[in-house]
Design a protein around this motif. Structure first.
Motif, PDB file in Angstrom:
ATOM      1  N   GLY A   1      29.242  44.301  32.416  1.00 11.46           N
ATOM      2  CA  GLY A   1      30.632  44.198  32.839  1.00 11.46           C
ATOM      3  C   GLY A   1      30.923  45.271  33.871  1.00 11.46           C
ATOM      4  N   GLU A   2      32.104  45.238  34.420  1.00 14.03           N
ATOM      5  CA  GLU A   2      32.503  46.206  35.449  1.00 14.03           C
ATOM      6  C   GLU A   2      32.731  47.578  34.809  1.00 14.03           C
ATOM      7  OE1 GLU A   2      33.484  48.528  38.176  1.00 14.03           O
ATOM      8  OE2 GLU A   2      33.170  46.484  38.928  1.00 14.03           O
TER       9      GLU A   2
ATOM     10  N   GLN B   1      40.353  52.914  40.595  1.00 17.97           N
ATOM     11  CA  GLN B   1      39.380  53.565  39.711  1.00 17.97           C
ATOM     12  C   GLN B   1      38.252  54.210  40.510  1.00 17.97           C
ATOM     13  OE1 GLN B   1      40.701  50.527  39.398  1.00 17.97           O
ATOM     14  NE2 GLN B   1      40.854  49.883  37.248  1.00 17.97           N
TER      15      GLN B   1
ATOM     16  N   HIS C   1      36.217  49.252  34.832  1.00 27.48           N
ATOM     17  CA  HIS C   1      37.262  48.741  33.950  1.00 27.48           C
ATOM     18  C   HIS C   1      37.397  49.624  32.712  1.00 27.48           C
ATOM     19  CE1 HIS C   1      37.501  44.362  35.557  1.00 27.48           C
ATOM     20  NE2 HIS C   1      38.549  45.066  35.943  1.00 27.48           N
TER      21      HIS C   1
ATOM     22  N   MET D   1      25.584  49.491  34.719  1.00 24.65           N
ATOM     23  CA  MET D   1      25.565  48.227  35.451  1.00 24.65           C
ATOM     24  C   MET D   1      25.127  47.124  34.497  1.00 24.65           C
ATOM     25  SD  MET D   1      22.949  47.107  38.527  1.00 24.65           S
ATOM     26  CE  MET D   1      23.529  48.297  39.716  1.00 24.65           C
TER      27      MET D   1
ATOM     28  N   SER E   1      28.728  47.171  45.063  1.00 21.15           N
ATOM     29  CA  SER E   1      28.210  45.837  45.397  1.00 21.15           C
ATOM     30  C   SER E   1      29.049  45.276  46.537  1.00 21.15           C
ATOM     31  CB  SER E   1      28.285  44.923  44.171  1.00 21.15           C
ATOM     32  OG  SER E   1      27.441  45.397  43.150  1.00 21.15           O
TER      33      SER E   1
ATOM     34  N   ILE F   1      37.017  39.695  43.238  1.00 21.41           N
ATOM     35  CA  ILE F   1      37.723  40.972  43.236  1.00 21.41           C
ATOM     36  C   ILE F   1      38.210  41.321  44.636  1.00 21.41           C
ATOM     37  CG2 ILE F   1      35.607  42.328  43.600  1.00 21.41           C
ATOM     38  CD1 ILE F   1      38.694  43.360  41.508  1.00 21.41           C
TER      39      ILE F   1
ATOM     40  N   LEU G   1      36.726  48.235  42.435  1.00 19.31           N
ATOM     41  CA  LEU G   1      38.081  48.478  41.936  1.00 19.31           C
ATOM     42  C   LEU G   1      38.598  49.765  42.587  1.00 19.31           C
ATOM     43  CD1 LEU G   1      36.832  46.531  39.788  1.00 19.31           C
ATOM     44  CD2 LEU G   1      38.326  47.635  38.123  1.00 19.31           C
TER      45      LEU G   1
ATOM     46  N   MET H   1      32.751  37.076  45.493  1.00 14.27           N
ATOM     47  CA  MET H   1      33.211  38.214  44.699  1.00 14.27           C
ATOM     48  C   MET H   1      34.742  38.200  44.671  1.00 14.27           C
ATOM     49  SD  MET H   1      30.672  41.381  45.679  1.00 14.27           S
ATOM     50  CE  MET H   1      31.355  42.341  44.311  1.00 14.27           C
TER      51      MET H   1
ATOM     52  N   SER I   1      27.811  51.738  38.998  1.00 12.34           N
ATOM     53  CA  SER I   1      27.909  50.645  39.960  1.00 12.34           C
ATOM     54  C   SER I   1      29.248  49.928  39.791  1.00 12.34           C
ATOM     55  CB  SER I   1      26.758  49.657  39.756  1.00 12.34           C
ATOM     56  OG  SER I   1      26.856  48.575  40.670  1.00 12.34           O
ATOM     57  N   THR I   2      29.859  49.553  40.894  1.00  9.46           N
ATOM     58  CA  THR I   2      31.150  48.876  40.841  1.00  9.46           C
ATOM     59  C   THR I   2      31.220  47.748  41.852  1.00  9.46           C
ATOM     60  OG1 THR I   2      33.550  49.157  41.030  1.00  9.46           O
ATOM     61  CG2 THR I   2      32.172  50.534  42.460  1.00  9.46           C
ATOM     62  N   SER I   3      32.040  46.764  41.520  1.00 11.68           N
ATOM     63  CA  SER I   3      32.294  45.673  42.456  1.00 11.68           C
ATOM     64  C   SER I   3      33.391  46.041  43.449  1.00 11.68           C
ATOM     65  CB  SER I   3      32.703  44.406  41.690  1.00 11.68           C
ATOM     66  OG  SER I   3      33.858  44.650  40.910  1.00 11.68           O
TER      67      SER I   3
END
Length: 224
Positions: free
Chosen positions: A13-14, A52, A17, A10, A67, A82, A49, A80, A45-47
């Motif tokens: 960056g994501e 993935q 990715h 975390m 998140s 995304i 995607l 956010m 941790s991811t926003s």
């Protein structure tokens, strides 16, 4: 240096990715001949995607944090971006589907509370409905003010009320308090609280007055 006991992907960056290398690194960490850390103590941790995320759920035994930070697409699209590609229905639908085949696994939903933006009683009830059918824990997080955003933290009293609504619905929820915010060194902070702002996405009309008040609050804090 002491033994490493917990690892979180975390803040750089994501992680998803770079899913190939994240999966490889996590596998080394849990391997008997690597760091031999329990998968439960390694969190990615991811926003959100979705493709993935699905792959991670199928290929890794490590913990997963998502998140969330909003209960409507309108607000999440704003804070956010995304979400404009993978909206709440796509994200939560994927989690529900993927976790249905994972035994004794709970996703950690991270929810930063922003005063006047996502901390209403209605938000609390919507959050309950969104995640009710997903094995999960919920972390309510205090927002740390910084120069890149004009948001302000939700009051402690309101955070407690938000938490209680969720807990009373039978969900596992906790409040994660800030550390280092007195030195502008907490999560999301770096340097000093100033007046300069980075470019922002267009603010939904109903939140414009809230952000104007937040700007005034931060300007006063910077002067002090």
């Amino acid at each position: 240096m002491g033994q490493v006991s917990n690892v979180v992907f975390m803040g750089m960056g994501e992680p998803l990715h770079n899913i190939d290398n994240v999966l490889r690194a996590a596998e080394i960490m849990i391997d008997l001949h690597g760091l031999h850390i329990s998968p439960r103590k390694i969190t990615v941790s991811t926003s959100g995607l979705v493709p993935q995320l699905r792959r991670f759920c199928r290929e890794s035994s490590c913990s997963l944090a998502v998140s969330l930070n909003a209960t409507t697409d309108e607000v999440r699209n704003w804070i956010m971006p995304i979400n404009r590609k993978y909206n709440l229905a796509a994200l939560l639908g994927a989690l529900k589907e993927e976790l249905s085949s994972k035994k004794d696994f709970k996703v950690l939903f991270e929810y930063i509370l922003l005063a006047g933006i996502n901390d209403s009683v209605e938000d609390a009830h919507r959050l309950i409905q969104l995640v009710r059918d997903i094995p999960c824990k919920i972390n309510l997080i205090t927002f740390n003010p910084h120069t890149e955003a004009a948001f302000i933290p939700t009051s402690e009293q309101k955070m407690l009320h938000f938490r209680d609504i969720i807990a009373n619905a039978g969900l596992v929820v906790a409040i994660r308090h800030s550390r280092g915010d007195d030195q502008m060194a907490a999560c999301g902070q770096l340097g000093q609280l100033g007046l300069d702002r980075a470019p922002k996405l267009k603010v939904p009309r109903q939140f414009q007055s809230v952000l104007t008040q937040a700007e005034d609050h931060l300007s006063a804090a910077a002067i002090l």
